[in-house]
Scaffold this motif. Sequence first.
Motif, PDB file in Angstrom:
ATOM      1  N   THR A 660      58.541  48.909  74.213  1.00  0.00           N
ATOM      2  CA  THR A 660      57.077  49.068  73.958  1.00  0.00           C
ATOM      3  C   THR A 660      56.338  48.418  72.786  1.00  0.00           C
ATOM      4  OG1 THR A 660      57.004  51.140  74.833  1.00  0.00           O
ATOM      5  CG2 THR A 660      55.098  50.517  74.003  1.00  0.00           C
ATOM      6  N   PHE A 661      57.165  48.379  71.753  1.00  0.00           N
ATOM      7  CA  PHE A 661      56.734  47.514  70.765  1.00  0.00           C
ATOM      8  C   PHE A 661      57.123  45.949  70.922  1.00  0.00           C
ATOM      9  CE2 PHE A 661      58.659  45.354  67.103  1.00  0.00           C
ATOM     10  CZ  PHE A 661      57.474  45.507  65.989  1.00  0.00           C
ATOM     11  N   PHE A 662      58.117  45.755  71.495  1.00  0.00           N
ATOM     12  CA  PHE A 662      58.313  44.196  71.605  1.00  0.00           C
ATOM     13  C   PHE A 662      57.276  43.630  72.734  1.00  0.00           C
ATOM     14  CE2 PHE A 662      62.791  45.110  70.482  1.00  0.00           C
ATOM     15  CZ  PHE A 662      62.682  44.553  69.344  1.00  0.00           C
ATOM     16  N   VAL A 663      56.950  44.513  73.576  1.00  0.00           N
ATOM     17  CA  VAL A 663      55.811  44.075  74.540  1.00  0.00           C
ATOM     18  C   VAL A 663      54.523  43.874  73.989  1.00  0.00           C
ATOM     19  CG1 VAL A 663      54.616  44.824  76.711  1.00  0.00           C
ATOM     20  CG2 VAL A 663      57.159  44.949  76.654  1.00  0.00           C
ATOM     21  N   LEU A 664      54.098  44.820  73.254  1.00  0.00           N
ATOM     22  CA  LEU A 664      52.720  44.814  72.584  1.00  0.00           C
ATOM     23  C   LEU A 664      52.930  43.634  71.763  1.00  0.00           C
ATOM     24  CD1 LEU A 664      52.017  48.509  72.072  1.00  0.00           C
ATOM     25  CD2 LEU A 664      51.050  46.862  73.776  1.00  0.00           C
ATOM     26  N   LYS A 665      53.909  43.463  70.719  1.00  0.00           N
ATOM     27  CA  LYS A 665      53.997  42.630  69.862  1.00  0.00           C
ATOM     28  C   LYS A 665      53.988  41.076  70.538  1.00  0.00           C
ATOM     29  CE  LYS A 665      57.056  40.643  66.021  1.00  0.00           C
ATOM     30  NZ  LYS A 665      55.972  40.805  65.009  1.00  0.00           N
ATOM     31  N   GLY A 666      54.410  40.782  71.523  1.00  0.00           N
ATOM     32  CA  GLY A 666      54.574  39.760  72.313  1.00  0.00           C
ATOM     33  C   GLY A 666      53.051  39.198  73.082  1.00  0.00           C
ATOM     34  N   VAL A 667      52.562  40.441  73.458  1.00  0.00           N
ATOM     35  CA  VAL A 667      51.332  40.145  73.892  1.00  0.00           C
ATOM     36  C   VAL A 667      50.131  39.934  73.165  1.00  0.00           C
ATOM     37  CG1 VAL A 667      49.095  41.409  75.045  1.00  0.00           C
ATOM     38  CG2 VAL A 667      51.518  41.636  76.154  1.00  0.00           C
ATOM     39  N   GLY A 672      57.444  34.268  70.963  1.00  0.00           N
ATOM     40  CA  GLY A 672      58.384  33.111  70.328  1.00  0.00           C
ATOM     41  C   GLY A 672      59.044  33.676  69.166  1.00  0.00           C
ATOM     42  N   GLY A 673      58.352  34.408  68.314  1.00  0.00           N
ATOM     43  CA  GLY A 673      59.176  34.655  67.061  1.00  0.00           C
ATOM     44  C   GLY A 673      59.630  36.280  67.126  1.00  0.00           C
ATOM     45  N   ILE A 674      59.962  36.874  68.223  1.00  0.00           N
ATOM     46  CA  ILE A 674      60.299  38.183  68.268  1.00  0.00           C
ATOM     47  C   ILE A 674      61.820  38.373  68.025  1.00  0.00           C
ATOM     48  CG2 ILE A 674      60.799  40.067  69.789  1.00  0.00           C
ATOM     49  CD1 ILE A 674      58.344  39.386  71.276  1.00  0.00           C
ATOM     50  N   ALA A 675      62.086  39.187  67.021  1.00  0.00           N
ATOM     51  CA  ALA A 675      63.558  39.300  66.777  1.00  0.00           C
ATOM     52  C   ALA A 675      64.088  40.954  67.019  1.00  0.00           C
ATOM     53  CB  ALA A 675      63.987  38.889  65.380  1.00  0.00           C
ATOM     54  N   VAL A 676      65.320  41.294  67.072  1.00  0.00           N
ATOM     55  CA  VAL A 676      65.663  42.540  67.256  1.00  0.00           C
ATOM     56  C   VAL A 676      65.177  43.525  66.111  1.00  0.00           C
ATOM     57  CG1 VAL A 676      67.369  44.096  67.961  1.00  0.00           C
ATOM     58  CG2 VAL A 676      67.335  41.778  68.664  1.00  0.00           C
ATOM     59  N   GLY A 677      65.565  42.913  64.912  1.00  0.00           N
ATOM     60  CA  GLY A 677      65.405  43.728  63.747  1.00  0.00           C
ATOM     61  C   GLY A 677      63.829  43.910  63.377  1.00  0.00           C
ATOM     62  N   ASP A 678      62.915  43.398  64.187  1.00  0.00           N
ATOM     63  CA  ASP A 678      61.504  43.697  63.998  1.00  0.00           C
ATOM     64  C   ASP A 678      61.304  44.996  64.032  1.00  0.00           C
ATOM     65  OD1 ASP A 678      60.999  41.030  63.347  1.00  0.00           O
ATOM     66  OD2 ASP A 678      60.380  40.496  65.303  1.00  0.00           O
ATOM     67  N   PHE A 679      61.791  45.684  65.200  1.00  0.00           N
ATOM     68  CA  PHE A 679      61.438  47.015  65.371  1.00  0.00           C
ATOM     69  C   PHE A 679      61.724  47.811  64.661  1.00  0.00           C
ATOM     70  CE2 PHE A 679      62.597  51.426  67.093  1.00  0.00           C
ATOM     71  CZ  PHE A 679      61.377  51.586  67.647  1.00  0.00           C
ATOM     72  N   TRP A 680      62.980  47.758  63.798  1.00  0.00           N
ATOM     73  CA  TRP A 680      63.596  48.378  62.448  1.00  0.00           C
ATOM     74  C   TRP A 680      62.648  48.108  61.436  1.00  0.00           C
ATOM     75  CZ3 TRP A 680      67.108  52.096  61.585  1.00  0.00           C
ATOM     76  CH2 TRP A 680      67.216  52.213  60.435  1.00  0.00           C
ATOM     77  N   ASN A 681      61.974  47.165  61.148  1.00  0.00           N
ATOM     78  CA  ASN A 681      61.293  46.798  59.974  1.00  0.00           C
ATOM     79  C   ASN A 681      59.930  47.502  60.287  1.00  0.00           C
ATOM     80  OD1 ASN A 681      63.064  45.099  58.791  1.00  0.00           O
ATOM     81  ND2 ASN A 681      62.392  43.186  60.010  1.00  0.00           N
ATOM     82  N   GLU A 684      60.529  51.022  59.482  1.00  0.00           N
ATOM     83  CA  GLU A 684      60.502  51.168  57.950  1.00  0.00           C
ATOM     84  C   GLU A 684      58.987  51.360  57.211  1.00  0.00           C
ATOM     85  OE1 GLU A 684      62.859  47.995  56.212  1.00  0.00           O
ATOM     86  OE2 GLU A 684      64.495  49.403  56.153  1.00  0.00           O
ATOM     87  N   SER A 685      58.187  50.614  57.929  1.00  0.00           N
ATOM     88  CA  SER A 685      56.797  50.349  57.452  1.00  0.00           C
ATOM     89  C   SER A 685      55.939  51.722  57.552  1.00  0.00           C
ATOM     90  CB  SER A 685      55.950  49.258  58.093  1.00  0.00           C
ATOM     91  OG  SER A 685      55.731  49.616  59.550  1.00  0.00           O
ATOM     92  N   ILE A 686      56.388  52.514  58.372  1.00  0.00           N
ATOM     93  CA  ILE A 686      55.650  53.823  58.553  1.00  0.00           C
ATOM     94  C   ILE A 686      56.591  55.070  58.012  1.00  0.00           C
ATOM     95  CG2 ILE A 686      54.497  53.156  60.693  1.00  0.00           C
ATOM     96  CD1 ILE A 686      56.566  54.484  62.469  1.00  0.00           C
ATOM     97  N   TRP A 687      57.904  54.899  57.935  1.00  0.00           N
ATOM     98  CA  TRP A 687      58.674  55.983  57.487  1.00  0.00           C
ATOM     99  C   TRP A 687      58.524  55.930  55.926  1.00  0.00           C
ATOM    100  CZ3 TRP A 687      63.243  53.938  60.020  1.00  0.00           C
ATOM    101  CH2 TRP A 687      64.161  53.101  59.202  1.00  0.00           C
ATOM    102  N   GLU A 688      58.323  54.742  55.262  1.00  0.00           N
ATOM    103  CA  GLU A 688      58.266  54.749  54.009  1.00  0.00           C
ATOM    104  C   GLU A 688      56.859  55.401  53.285  1.00  0.00           C
ATOM    105  OE1 GLU A 688      58.971  50.537  52.725  1.00  0.00           O
ATOM    106  OE2 GLU A 688      61.056  50.814  53.008  1.00  0.00           O
TER     107      GLU A 688
END
Length: 716
Positions: A660-667, A672-681, A684-688
């Motif tokens: 879901t994250f990668f689909v929304l980010k791509g839309v 073009g700039g999607i990486a696997v680690g983007d979901f972890w980042n 991190e932005s919400i649990w921090e």
Amino acid sequence: MDESEVEAPKAKPRPIVRLGIFLISHSLLFSVFCCTAGLLTLLLLPLLAKNTYISENALMPGSANPMLSSQEVSEANRLVKSLTSLDLQPKGSGIESQRLIAEFMSNLGAEVNYQKFYPRSNQFHPLHFFSYPDSGTTWVNVSCSSHGVNTIGIIRAPRGDGKEAIVLVTPYNPLKIGPGEALSLGITYSVFSLLTQVTWLAKDIIWLVVDSRYGEYAAVDAWLRDYHMPVFSGLGSVNAETCYGSNVQNEPKENLLTERKIHDGFRRAGTMAAALVIKVADRSEHFEDSLSIYAEASNGQMPNLDLINIVNYLAVHRQGLRVKVEKIWSLLNCKWLLILGEILESLGHVARSLNPQWKFGIPAADYVEGIATLASSLYYQALGVPTGPHGAFRDYQVDAITLEISSRVALNNKAKRNDFLLRGGWLIEGVVRTVNNLLEKFHQSFFLYLLTSPSKFVSVGVYMIAFALLVAPLPMVAASLYAEAHNVDPSSGKEKSTPSVRTTDELGITLTSCKWLNAAKIVFVVHLWGAVVSLLPYFICQIPSCTPTTRFGIWVLLSIFSLLILYLILGSPFSHVNASQPRKRDWVLLKSVTISVAFIGLCLMSVINFATAEIGALLMVPMCLMAQPLKLDVKSRSLRSFSRLVCNLALGFIAFPPVTFFVLKGVFEGFGGIAVGDFWNWLESIWEWSSATYLYLGMVYLPCWVLCIQVLCHRC
């Protein structure tokens, strides 16, 4: 005939009971109607938006002419030039800029003090969710060169009693002051200079100059923590000599005299009525001066709408600024939204032709822009991460917003600088004067709302209709499935005539009851696993020298391994009470319990963060309602079964959180700039920030997705 033999007439159930039985009996039709109506209501929210208005009559924005003159602007311009020239020096340092700002404050007669704070790294900790803002703070004994220093100036109101205050915040980096930061300091200083001379001031004014080297939010939060919770160990306050160390020995006499005017202790004013974070964007607009408003705080908290209305009214009608709020720009180019907007615009023309008083429909361009703004407001509230340092004030129930002013000319244009400072100062002066008129805290207007434009909003009483329609089918379908699993006719409440095996064990518990308990056990195990998955990042973050992609892979592997361990310890999901009995109804009970838990989780989340529950319902409700074993659809070989099979596979794939994250980010941003680690980042932005959305994903959404996949893979 004997009277005892005459059967007494049965009492009819109450209307509400009959309505519930009718809805349970027709749960499929009810689900389709409610989900469709909920989605349409969400798309119609820009049409249902109201124009903003000032609810509190005592505010009276714009009732007085601005008093800020060219004299205050010239003094502010002198501060800007001094800071700019100081930044150009080869050996310029943050200490010099802080002393310079304190000197300007002291010359106005304000009470000035420094506040030393140490940087605090935002790290995931499972026990800090929903806790008090001060929790989890660990101060480290570090050298003087690694701490930040906030500069605070306080003006005591001549007509006040010291019980209320208005806060003006200007973040800047003392080591490298940009032109935007220098101008924001100049605008605030011009207003601060004026407020030292006026007689109408009834609230104290606090000017907080934030050291943003370690983050704007962290610096503001450190000051608020000391303001509300005094620290007597010496870390809550700092004098100039302690801050600046050995440099004091070589200072000129005029600098030493300035330092003696600085108060050693932490200075306070009254209860904060409102706070404004003032920033000037380094970029320049192409056509006109503009003002961007940022209002979202942690866990979807919003300031009182009156505060935004005041700024919007004064900026548009007094200073001629174009007010902007965040929007999702990719939605502005969606053709299907434009087509829908044109359809609604045509319907509006037809409605007005029938009755001129029917104000239905808006221009298609306004509808698309309203949807883009609404989606942005919904997303940032659901994310639960503050959009600026104003979010620190909402943790202490203080209404605050961030104002970012952009100029149409370059910031280094000296000819236009005075005009820019004057217009910005008039705006801040008008807001301060309006809040100064307030006799009590903001309470008249809305705290729960979504913006569709700077001048239009949707209140909670309207946008909650979409959520209510989306979740309404869940309890009905759960009851219908439970009745189906127990061979009960929902319309009569009696068992169906079809024969069924009713074997009873030694404890007198029926087989169907044991199956219900088995389904409840499976749901409990999966949600317990969700809690374990939510805690895993705390331990993964302790692994040194790991990339986000590596951490994400470790998290996935540990999550799968922990799920298998829980199933082995607490029981396999495919276990049942009696293996000789048919298993075709086991998935029905499992789906019923899953839907019930999903309904409870969404309702609880709507109390904490309504936007998160709204977005979660869009994905979770169709997934839970349509889940059915794929084996049954394959055996059926009908068009309806094939359609349901395709929908279940698509929902099961798209509803998986990383997908879901990668689909929304791509839309929204492109693939073009999607990486696997983007979901972890992103996690991190919400649990921090201790966002409740993280707990919702780990303990509600992900377990429900696993249970729906289990239903799809059931061996019936």
